[in-house]
Design a protein around this motif. Structure first.
Motif, PDB file in Angstrom:
ATOM      1  N   PRO A 152       2.596 -16.374 -27.893  1.00 10.60           N
ATOM      2  CA  PRO A 152       2.307 -17.650 -28.153  1.00 10.60           C
ATOM      3  C   PRO A 152       2.335 -18.107 -29.475  1.00 10.60           C
ATOM      4  CG  PRO A 152       0.454 -16.548 -26.702  1.00 10.60           C
ATOM      5  CD  PRO A 152       1.493 -15.578 -27.112  1.00 10.60           C
ATOM      6  N   GLN A 153       2.443 -17.100 -30.665  1.00 12.69           N
ATOM      7  CA  GLN A 153       2.491 -17.386 -31.949  1.00 12.69           C
ATOM      8  C   GLN A 153       3.753 -17.549 -32.433  1.00 12.69           C
ATOM      9  OE1 GLN A 153       0.615 -14.769 -30.950  1.00 12.69           O
ATOM     10  NE2 GLN A 153      -1.314 -15.718 -31.109  1.00 12.69           N
ATOM     11  N   GLY A 154       4.860 -17.441 -31.517  1.00 11.91           N
ATOM     12  CA  GLY A 154       6.088 -17.547 -31.486  1.00 11.91           C
ATOM     13  C   GLY A 154       6.771 -16.188 -32.291  1.00 11.91           C
ATOM     14  N   THR A 155       6.166 -15.230 -32.330  1.00 13.60           N
ATOM     15  CA  THR A 155       6.685 -13.840 -32.615  1.00 13.60           C
ATOM     16  C   THR A 155       7.410 -12.946 -31.654  1.00 13.60           C
ATOM     17  OG1 THR A 155       4.932 -13.819 -34.267  1.00 13.60           O
ATOM     18  CG2 THR A 155       6.165 -11.706 -34.014  1.00 13.60           C
ATOM     19  N   VAL A 156       8.621 -12.621 -31.918  1.00 13.58           N
ATOM     20  CA  VAL A 156       9.480 -12.107 -30.987  1.00 13.58           C
ATOM     21  C   VAL A 156       9.318 -10.573 -30.869  1.00 13.58           C
ATOM     22  CG1 VAL A 156      11.655 -11.312 -29.932  1.00 13.58           C
ATOM     23  CG2 VAL A 156      11.273 -13.935 -30.946  1.00 13.58           C
ATOM     24  N   LEU A 157       8.645  -9.795 -29.921  1.00 13.74           N
ATOM     25  CA  LEU A 157       8.589  -8.311 -29.749  1.00 13.74           C
ATOM     26  C   LEU A 157       9.256  -7.790 -28.770  1.00 13.74           C
ATOM     27  CD1 LEU A 157       4.421  -8.459 -29.746  1.00 13.74           C
ATOM     28  CD2 LEU A 157       6.009  -8.218 -31.783  1.00 13.74           C
ATOM     29  N   PRO A 158       9.500  -6.664 -29.126  1.00 12.43           N
ATOM     30  CA  PRO A 158      10.337  -5.721 -27.902  1.00 12.43           C
ATOM     31  C   PRO A 158       9.399  -5.661 -27.040  1.00 12.43           C
ATOM     32  CG  PRO A 158       9.960  -4.268 -29.747  1.00 12.43           C
ATOM     33  CD  PRO A 158       9.617  -5.686 -30.439  1.00 12.43           C
ATOM     34  N   GLY A 159       9.500  -5.778 -25.687  1.00 15.77           N
ATOM     35  CA  GLY A 159       8.514  -5.728 -24.443  1.00 15.77           C
ATOM     36  C   GLY A 159       9.223  -5.489 -23.212  1.00 15.77           C
ATOM     37  N   LEU A 160       8.288  -5.801 -22.110  1.00 15.98           N
ATOM     38  CA  LEU A 160       8.581  -5.772 -20.829  1.00 15.98           C
ATOM     39  C   LEU A 160       7.963  -6.787 -20.142  1.00 15.98           C
ATOM     40  CD1 LEU A 160       9.530  -3.881 -18.124  1.00 15.98           C
ATOM     41  CD2 LEU A 160       7.507  -2.823 -18.430  1.00 15.98           C
ATOM     42  N   ILE A 161       8.851  -7.546 -19.241  1.00 17.39           N
ATOM     43  CA  ILE A 161       8.063  -8.728 -18.619  1.00 17.39           C
ATOM     44  C   ILE A 161       8.303  -8.439 -17.036  1.00 17.39           C
ATOM     45  CG2 ILE A 161       8.663 -11.267 -18.075  1.00 17.39           C
ATOM     46  CD1 ILE A 161       9.926 -11.432 -20.725  1.00 17.39           C
ATOM     47  N   ILE A 162       7.084  -8.424 -16.325  1.00 15.63           N
ATOM     48  CA  ILE A 162       6.859  -8.306 -15.136  1.00 15.63           C
ATOM     49  C   ILE A 162       6.697  -9.934 -14.577  1.00 15.63           C
ATOM     50  CG2 ILE A 162       5.730  -7.381 -13.160  1.00 15.63           C
ATOM     51  CD1 ILE A 162       4.939  -5.102 -15.136  1.00 15.63           C
ATOM     52  N   ALA A 163       7.449 -10.470 -13.810  1.00 16.51           N
ATOM     53  CA  ALA A 163       7.181 -11.877 -13.572  1.00 16.51           C
ATOM     54  C   ALA A 163       7.626 -12.341 -11.945  1.00 16.51           C
ATOM     55  CB  ALA A 163       8.174 -12.736 -14.347  1.00 16.51           C
ATOM     56  N   ASP A 164       6.755 -13.362 -11.447  1.00 11.00           N
ATOM     57  CA  ASP A 164       7.063 -13.977 -10.356  1.00 11.00           C
ATOM     58  C   ASP A 164       7.394 -13.240  -9.016  1.00 11.00           C
ATOM     59  OD1 ASP A 164       6.721 -16.250 -11.657  1.00 11.00           O
ATOM     60  OD2 ASP A 164       8.896 -16.284 -12.275  1.00 11.00           O
ATOM     61  N   GLY A 165       6.350 -12.063  -8.595  1.00 16.23           N
ATOM     62  CA  GLY A 165       6.702 -11.320  -7.721  1.00 16.23           C
ATOM     63  C   GLY A 165       7.013 -10.006  -7.791  1.00 16.23           C
ATOM     64  N   ALA A 166       7.557  -9.675  -9.203  1.00 16.57           N
ATOM     65  CA  ALA A 166       8.042  -8.338  -9.424  1.00 16.57           C
ATOM     66  C   ALA A 166       6.784  -7.404  -9.565  1.00 16.57           C
ATOM     67  CB  ALA A 166       8.773  -8.308 -10.671  1.00 16.57           C
ATOM     68  N   ARG A 167       6.953  -6.134  -9.380  1.00 18.44           N
ATOM     69  CA  ARG A 167       6.087  -5.041  -9.522  1.00 18.44           C
ATOM     70  C   ARG A 167       6.549  -4.070 -10.140  1.00 18.44           C
ATOM     71  NH1 ARG A 167       2.358  -4.778  -5.399  1.00 18.44           N
ATOM     72  NH2 ARG A 167       0.733  -3.063  -5.604  1.00 18.44           N
ATOM     73  N   LEU A 168       5.746  -3.404 -10.993  1.00 17.23           N
ATOM     74  CA  LEU A 168       5.760  -2.258 -11.860  1.00 17.23           C
ATOM     75  C   LEU A 168       4.442  -1.139 -11.521  1.00 17.23           C
ATOM     76  CD1 LEU A 168       7.244  -0.340 -13.504  1.00 17.23           C
ATOM     77  CD2 LEU A 168       6.253  -1.394 -15.768  1.00 17.23           C
ATOM     78  N   THR A 169       5.214   0.032 -10.899  1.00 17.14           N
ATOM     79  CA  THR A 169       4.105   0.963 -10.898  1.00 17.14           C
ATOM     80  C   THR A 169       4.305   2.474 -11.470  1.00 17.14           C
ATOM     81  OG1 THR A 169       3.698   0.193  -8.491  1.00 17.14           O
ATOM     82  CG2 THR A 169       2.940   2.343  -8.840  1.00 17.14           C
ATOM     83  N   ASN A 170       3.514   2.689 -12.423  1.00 18.18           N
ATOM     84  CA  ASN A 170       3.682   3.898 -13.184  1.00 18.18           C
ATOM     85  C   ASN A 170       2.454   4.675 -13.271  1.00 18.18           C
ATOM     86  OD1 ASN A 170       2.718   2.487 -15.304  1.00 18.18           O
ATOM     87  ND2 ASN A 170       4.158   3.226 -16.851  1.00 18.18           N
ATOM     88  N   ASP A 171       2.105   5.741 -14.102  1.00 18.53           N
ATOM     89  CA  ASP A 171       1.049   6.346 -14.363  1.00 18.53           C
ATOM     90  C   ASP A 171       0.828   6.597 -15.929  1.00 18.53           C
ATOM     91  OD1 ASP A 171       1.872   9.106 -12.089  1.00 18.53           O
ATOM     92  OD2 ASP A 171       0.418   7.365 -12.208  1.00 18.53           O
TER      93      ASP A 171
END
Length: 182
Positions: free
Chosen positions: A5-24
Protein backbone atom coordinates in the motif's frame (compact mmCIF):
# COMPACT_ATOMS: atom_id res chain seq x y z
CA UNK A 1 6.83 -8.60 -7.58
CA UNK A 2 4.08 -7.30 -5.32
CA UNK A 3 3.04 -3.74 -4.56
CA UNK A 4 2.53 -2.70 -0.95
CA UNK A 5 0.00 0.00 0.00
CA UNK A 6 2.91 2.39 0.58
CA UNK A 7 4.02 1.88 -3.04
CA UNK A 8 7.22 -0.02 -2.24
CA UNK A 9 7.91 -2.90 -4.61
CA UNK A 10 9.04 -6.06 -2.83
CA UNK A 11 9.97 -9.46 -4.23
CA UNK A 12 7.11 -11.71 -3.38
CA UNK A 13 4.49 -14.30 -4.03
CA UNK A 14 0.88 -13.53 -4.97
CA UNK A 15 -1.93 -16.07 -4.54
CA UNK A 16 -4.99 -14.55 -6.20
CA UNK A 17 -8.59 -15.16 -7.24
CA UNK A 18 -9.10 -18.86 -6.60
CA UNK A 19 -5.46 -19.95 -6.64
CA UNK A 20 -4.16 -22.17 -3.84
CA UNK A 21 -0.69 -22.83 -2.39
CA UNK A 22 -0.06 -25.63 0.09
CA UNK A 23 3.31 -26.12 1.80
CA UNK A 24 4.91 -26.84 5.18
CA UNK A 25 7.62 -24.19 5.70
CA UNK A 26 7.55 -20.51 4.74
CA UNK A 27 10.09 -17.87 5.71
CA UNK A 28 9.63 -14.33 4.38
CA UNK A 29 12.70 -12.17 4.93
CA UNK A 30 14.78 -15.21 5.71
CA UNK A 31 18.24 -13.67 5.18
CA UNK A 32 19.82 -10.69 6.94
CA UNK A 33 18.76 -7.46 5.26
CA UNK A 34 16.41 -9.17 2.80
CA UNK A 35 12.74 -8.32 2.14
CA UNK A 36 9.85 -10.57 1.21
CA UNK A 37 6.12 -10.51 0.73
CA UNK A 38 3.19 -12.91 0.47
CA UNK A 39 -0.18 -11.63 -0.71
CA UNK A 40 -3.30 -13.83 -0.56
CA UNK A 41 -6.05 -11.86 -2.29
CA UNK A 42 -9.53 -12.36 -3.69
CA UNK A 43 -12.37 -14.83 -3.21
CA UNK A 44 -11.17 -18.43 -3.17
CA UNK A 45 -7.47 -17.53 -2.82
CA UNK A 46 -5.95 -19.84 -0.19
CA UNK A 47 -2.57 -20.24 1.49
CA UNK A 48 -2.64 -23.55 3.35
CA UNK A 49 0.33 -24.32 5.61
CA UNK A 50 0.69 -27.89 6.88
CA UNK A 51 1.70 -28.99 10.38
CA UNK A 52 5.38 -29.62 9.64
CA UNK A 53 7.76 -26.67 9.80
CA UNK A 54 7.40 -23.01 10.70
CA UNK A 55 6.08 -19.74 9.33
CA UNK A 56 8.22 -16.62 9.74
CA UNK A 57 7.30 -13.10 8.65
CA UNK A 58 10.69 -11.31 8.92
CA UNK A 59 12.95 -14.00 10.30
CA UNK A 60 16.57 -12.88 10.16
CA UNK A 61 18.28 -9.83 11.70
CA UNK A 62 17.55 -6.74 9.61
CA UNK A 63 14.97 -8.52 7.43
CA UNK A 64 11.69 -6.86 6.43
CA UNK A 65 8.62 -8.84 5.44
CA UNK A 66 4.90 -8.46 4.94
CA UNK A 67 2.14 -11.03 4.65
CA UNK A 68 -1.33 -9.84 3.66
CA UNK A 69 -4.65 -11.66 3.43
CA UNK A 70 -7.11 -9.40 1.63
CA UNK A 71 -10.42 -9.15 -0.23
CA UNK A 72 -11.82 -12.52 0.82
CA UNK A 73 -8.55 -14.48 0.91
CA UNK A 74 -7.83 -17.25 3.42
CA UNK A 75 -4.60 -18.17 5.21
CA UNK A 76 -4.97 -21.46 7.05
CA UNK A 77 -1.86 -21.93 9.21
CA UNK A 78 -1.42 -25.22 11.06
CA UNK A 79 1.46 -25.36 13.54
CA UNK A 80 2.99 -28.34 15.28
CA UNK A 81 3.10 -28.33 19.09
CA UNK A 82 4.05 -25.04 20.72
CA UNK A 83 5.68 -23.55 17.59
CA UNK A 84 4.16 -20.08 16.93
CA UNK A 85 3.67 -18.10 13.75
CA UNK A 86 6.58 -15.64 14.13
CA UNK A 87 6.20 -11.97 13.12
CA UNK A 88 9.48 -10.06 13.64
CA UNK A 89 11.58 -12.95 14.84
CA UNK A 90 15.20 -11.83 15.35
CA UNK A 91 16.67 -8.52 16.51
CA UNK A 92 15.98 -5.64 14.09
CA UNK A 93 13.69 -7.81 11.96
CA UNK A 94 10.43 -6.02 11.09
CA UNK A 95 7.37 -8.06 10.09
CA UNK A 96 3.76 -7.21 9.35
CA UNK A 97 0.80 -9.53 8.95
CA UNK A 98 -2.32 -7.72 7.71
CA UNK A 99 -5.78 -9.24 7.32
CA UNK A 100 -8.15 -6.83 5.59
CA UNK A 101 -11.56 -6.79 3.94
CA UNK A 102 -14.85 -8.54 4.49
CA UNK A 103 -14.52 -12.31 4.27
CA UNK A 104 -10.74 -12.32 4.70
CA UNK A 105 -9.60 -14.83 7.32
CA UNK A 106 -6.40 -15.79 9.10
CA UNK A 107 -6.82 -19.09 10.94
CA UNK A 108 -3.89 -20.24 13.10
CA UNK A 109 -4.17 -23.69 14.66
CA UNK A 110 -1.63 -24.79 17.28
CA UNK A 111 -0.96 -23.94 20.91
CA UNK A 112 1.96 -21.63 20.00
CA UNK A 113 -0.45 -19.21 18.34
CA UNK A 114 0.92 -15.93 16.98
CA UNK A 115 4.10 -14.31 18.34
CA UNK A 116 4.14 -10.62 17.38
CA UNK A 117 7.66 -9.33 18.04
CA UNK A 118 9.89 -12.09 19.38
CA UNK A 119 13.23 -10.22 19.41
CA UNK A 120 12.33 -7.85 16.57
CA UNK A 121 9.35 -5.67 15.67
CA UNK A 122 5.98 -7.10 14.67
CA UNK A 123 2.53 -5.92 13.67
CA UNK A 124 -0.67 -7.92 13.37
CA UNK A 125 -3.56 -5.87 11.99
CA UNK A 126 -7.12 -6.96 11.28
CA UNK A 127 -9.36 -4.42 9.54
CA UNK A 128 -12.40 -3.64 7.41
CA UNK A 129 -14.50 -6.65 8.39
CA UNK A 130 -11.71 -9.25 8.35
CA UNK A 131 -11.15 -11.88 11.03
CA UNK A 132 -8.34 -13.77 12.74
CA UNK A 133 -8.90 -16.94 14.75
CA UNK A 134 -5.96 -18.01 16.94
CA UNK A 135 -5.22 -20.15 20.00
CA UNK A 136 -2.78 -17.69 21.62
CA UNK A 137 -1.37 -14.21 21.03
CA UNK A 138 1.95 -13.00 22.45
CA UNK A 139 2.85 -9.35 21.90
CA UNK A 140 6.52 -8.44 22.50
CA UNK A 141 8.35 -11.38 24.03
CA UNK A 142 11.95 -10.26 24.72
CA UNK A 143 13.47 -6.93 25.91
CA UNK A 144 15.01 -6.22 22.46
CA UNK A 145 11.53 -6.38 20.93
CA UNK A 146 9.92 -2.96 20.48
CA UNK A 147 7.15 -1.05 18.71
CA UNK A 148 4.94 -4.15 18.47
CA UNK A 149 1.29 -3.66 17.58
CA UNK A 150 -1.90 -5.69 17.57
CA UNK A 151 -4.57 -3.56 15.89
CA UNK A 152 -8.23 -4.36 15.32
CA UNK A 153 -9.84 -1.68 13.18
CA UNK A 154 -13.26 -1.01 11.72
CA UNK A 155 -16.79 -2.34 11.76
CA UNK A 156 -17.04 -6.13 11.81
CA UNK A 157 -13.33 -6.77 12.32
CA UNK A 158 -12.63 -9.48 14.89
CA UNK A 159 -9.83 -11.40 16.54
CA UNK A 160 -10.96 -14.57 18.30
CA UNK A 161 -8.35 -15.85 20.74
CA UNK A 162 -9.26 -19.13 22.46
CA UNK A 163 -6.18 -19.20 24.73
CA UNK A 164 -3.79 -16.83 26.46
CA UNK A 165 -3.19 -13.25 25.42
CA UNK A 166 0.29 -12.30 26.66
CA UNK A 167 0.93 -8.55 26.46
CA UNK A 168 4.65 -7.97 26.92
CA UNK A 169 6.18 -5.13 24.92
CA UNK A 170 3.74 -3.43 22.58
CA UNK A 171 0.37 -1.85 22.03
CA UNK A 172 -3.11 -3.28 21.68
CA UNK A 173 -5.16 -0.79 19.63
CA UNK A 174 -8.85 -0.72 18.74
CA UNK A 175 -9.73 1.78 16.01
CA UNK A 176 -13.21 2.80 14.80
CA UNK A 177 -14.06 3.67 11.21
CA UNK A 178 -16.89 5.93 10.00
CA UNK A 179 -19.49 3.26 10.93
CA UNK A 180 -18.02 2.83 14.41
CA UNK A 181 -16.53 -0.29 15.90
CA UNK A 182 -17.74 -3.78 16.70
Amino acid sequence: MAMTPQGTVLPGLIIADGARLTNDVLSLGSLAGFRGELLVTGQGAVYDKGYAGSLYVAFETGATARMAVEDGGLANIRLNGTEPLHIGSKTNAAGTLHVGGTGSLLRVTGSGGVLVGEYGQGTLSVSNGAAAVVEKITLGLHPSSSNNLLEIAGQGSAVTNSGACVLGRGTLRFTADEQGFG
